[in-house]
Design an enzyme around this catalytic site. Structure first.
Site, short mmCIF file in Angstrom:
data_model
loop_
_atom_site.label_atom_id
_atom_site.label_comp_id
_atom_site.label_asym_id
_atom_site.label_seq_id
_atom_site.Cartn_x
_atom_site.Cartn_y
_atom_site.Cartn_z
CG ASN A 196 -0.42 -0.04 2.51
OD1 ASN A 196 0.76 -0.36 2.67
ND2 ASN A 196 -1.21 0.26 3.53
CD GLU A 214 7.78 1.26 10.93
OE1 GLU A 214 6.75 1.53 10.29
OE2 GLU A 214 8.63 0.45 10.53
#
Ligand code: SIN
Length: 487
Positions: A159, A465
């Site tokens: 994605n 992240e």
């Protein structure tokens, strides 16, 4: 459609192993399909366990030297890579749209977003700090240092083929690790192009390796090989669970960025127009195929009708089509299986009493396209309430009280992102604190950026992240006790 690129050398069918571009050992190829027309777009090497094994060994050797490199050197090379990605933005965006399907404007935005992680971690590489700690006796000193984890295996989804890779590779390299990367089979070309640019940036051979092909063989090698000390994965919760369990045999560290089921709550004190814009972007970005996409829209009863009507008229403006056309605002889903899954969620909701406010019908552009859909009269037994939709379908639920909204929002095993709109400052604090999610957007539909910690709780994963926290995922803490200093 012929893809026009300024630099055709960005398109490669080969994998990158120990500084060499290689074919698969058995010479087989993987087909890459353009989701907009279902046609073959390219072929890439179909590698498996033996090629992956060699890449891991090369990464292991390269990492020993890289871990001794000066942080300024790491920052310099990451900086080179960042500039090359930005200079090649248009070509990278074209490749990305061709294999992934998202509108070209979103692909351009993804290149900038992906590059921002490289730039960020080039800067952060200089900010790895340790500690000194008060000792339990006078003849001792306690130091804490941070050291790179070692070889990192990165498995990334289709994605965001560029951004999900940069936000793993950049912190790993900044921390002094080496990587072996496995991009999704549907979108290998963007990832390979990114590595072509990494090679030009001057990273030493063996430090970055990329393998495409036989998913289960590659995954098995990555999870069982003792030289791999960490596995970082972005993808679905069921696959994440399997990888975690496979990594347990060699007790690898893992970072898991898994599925979501984001609630989007609109309270009756919200600025309605802003809430509608937030819902549009957080629902329909990438045709609903992000793990932070709004999955359930919860609207307080007094403003419910007005919200639905405004939201519907904005949805009607979406232009569905081939992402390479500048006018397209919503592209195809990644493949026909994805489209079938979304259709079956719509059918399940309809059977259980949902009303179709918009869309819900078959789109005549092809098997991979789903018209933007709004469903109302939703109840908690429906699959659209409980499962990650990953498509352009917006289920809307009416609620009465703040507590009811919080309870409905938290009624899920996922805990990645949640959004709410309110102008009541007390409510902003109350609701943010009670929502069981790793990321909360308050009066904001776009929460992803390189400066903030991205990640979830519950079955949405572990680790973070981006941000100053992102580097810690690639560092080990070592405690050094120096004794006998009074002798
Ligand atoms: C994802 O869908 O995994 C990431 C989305 C984002 O970075 O915004």
């Amino acid at each position: 459609m012929i893809l026009k690129l300024n630099d055709k050398t960005l398109l490669t069918s080969k994998n990158y192993s120990n500084g060499h571009w290689i074919d698969s050992d058995d010479g087989t190829l993987l087909e890459v399909i353009n989701p907009a027309d279902g046609k073959l777009f390219a072929q890439v090497a179909r590698c498996g366990s033996s090629e992956t094994n060699r890449m891991i060994s090369a990464a292991h050797e390269a990492q020993k030297k890289w871990s001794q490199s000066l942080v300024k050197e790491r920052a310099y090379m990451l900086g080179n890579w960042f500039r090359l990605v930005m200079e090649n933005k248009e070509d990278l965006a074209r490749i990305l749209t061709q294999e992934q399907g998202k509108p070209i404007s979103e692909a351009r935005a993804e290149i900038v977003y992906g590059a921002s992680y490289i730039e960020w971690f080039a800067e952060e590489s200089k900010r790895v700090y340790g500690d000194t700690i008060a000792p339990p006796s006078n003849d001792k000193r306690i130091m804490v240092v941070k050291q790179p984890v070692g070889v990192v295996a990165c498995i990334t989804p289709w994605n965001f083929p560029i951004a999900m890779l940069t936000r793993k590779i950049a912190p790993a390299l900044a921390a002094g690790c080496a990587v072996v990367c496995k991009p999704a089979n549907a979108t290998p070309l963007s990832a390979l192009a990114l590595v072509v640019l990494a090679e030009r940036a001057g990273f030493p051979k063996g430090l970055i390796n990329i393998v495409t092909g036989k998913t289960s063989e590659i995954g098995a090698e990555m999870t069982s090989n003792k030289l791999v000390r960490k596995l970082t994965f972005t993808g679905s919760t069921p696959v994440g669970k399997k990888l975690m369990s496979a990594c347990s045999n060699t007790v690898k560290r893992t970072s898991m960025e898994l599925g979501g089921n984001a609630p989007f709550i609109v309270f009756d004190d919200a600025d309605l127009d802003k809430a509608v814009s937030g819902a549009m972007i957080s629902k329909y970005r990438n045709a609903g195929q992000t793990c932070v996409c709004t999955n359930r829209i919860l609207v307080q009863h007094k403003i419910y009708d007005e919200f639905v009507s405004k939201f519907k008229s904005e949805c009607e403006k979406l232009v569905i089509g081939d992402g390479q056309k500048e006018t397209t605002t919503i592209g195809p889903l990644i493949d026909s299986n994805a489209a079938e899954d979304v259709k079956s969620l719509i059918e399940d909701a309809k059977i259980k009493g949902a009303r179709v406010e918009l869309g819900g019908n078959i789109c005549d552009l092809g098997d991979n396209f789903i018209n933007p859909t709004i469903l109302s009269n939703i109840n908690t037994s429906m699959r659209v309430f409980n499962e990650e939709i990953f498509g352009p379908v917006a289920p809307i639920i009416k609620f009465e009280t703040e507590n009811e909204a919080i309870e409905l929002a938290n009624q899920t095993d996922f805990g990645l992102a949640a959004y709410f709109y309110s102008r009541d400052i007390g409510r902003v604090y109350r609701v943010s604190e009670k929502l069981e999610f790793g990321i909360i957007g308050v009066n904001e539909g776009i929460i992803s950026n390189e400066m903030a910690p991205f990640g979830g709780i519950k079955e949405s994963g572990n680790g973070r992240e981006g941000s100053k926290y992102g580097l810690d995922d690639y560092l080990e803490i070592k405690y050094v006790c120096v004794g006998g200093i009074n002798e």
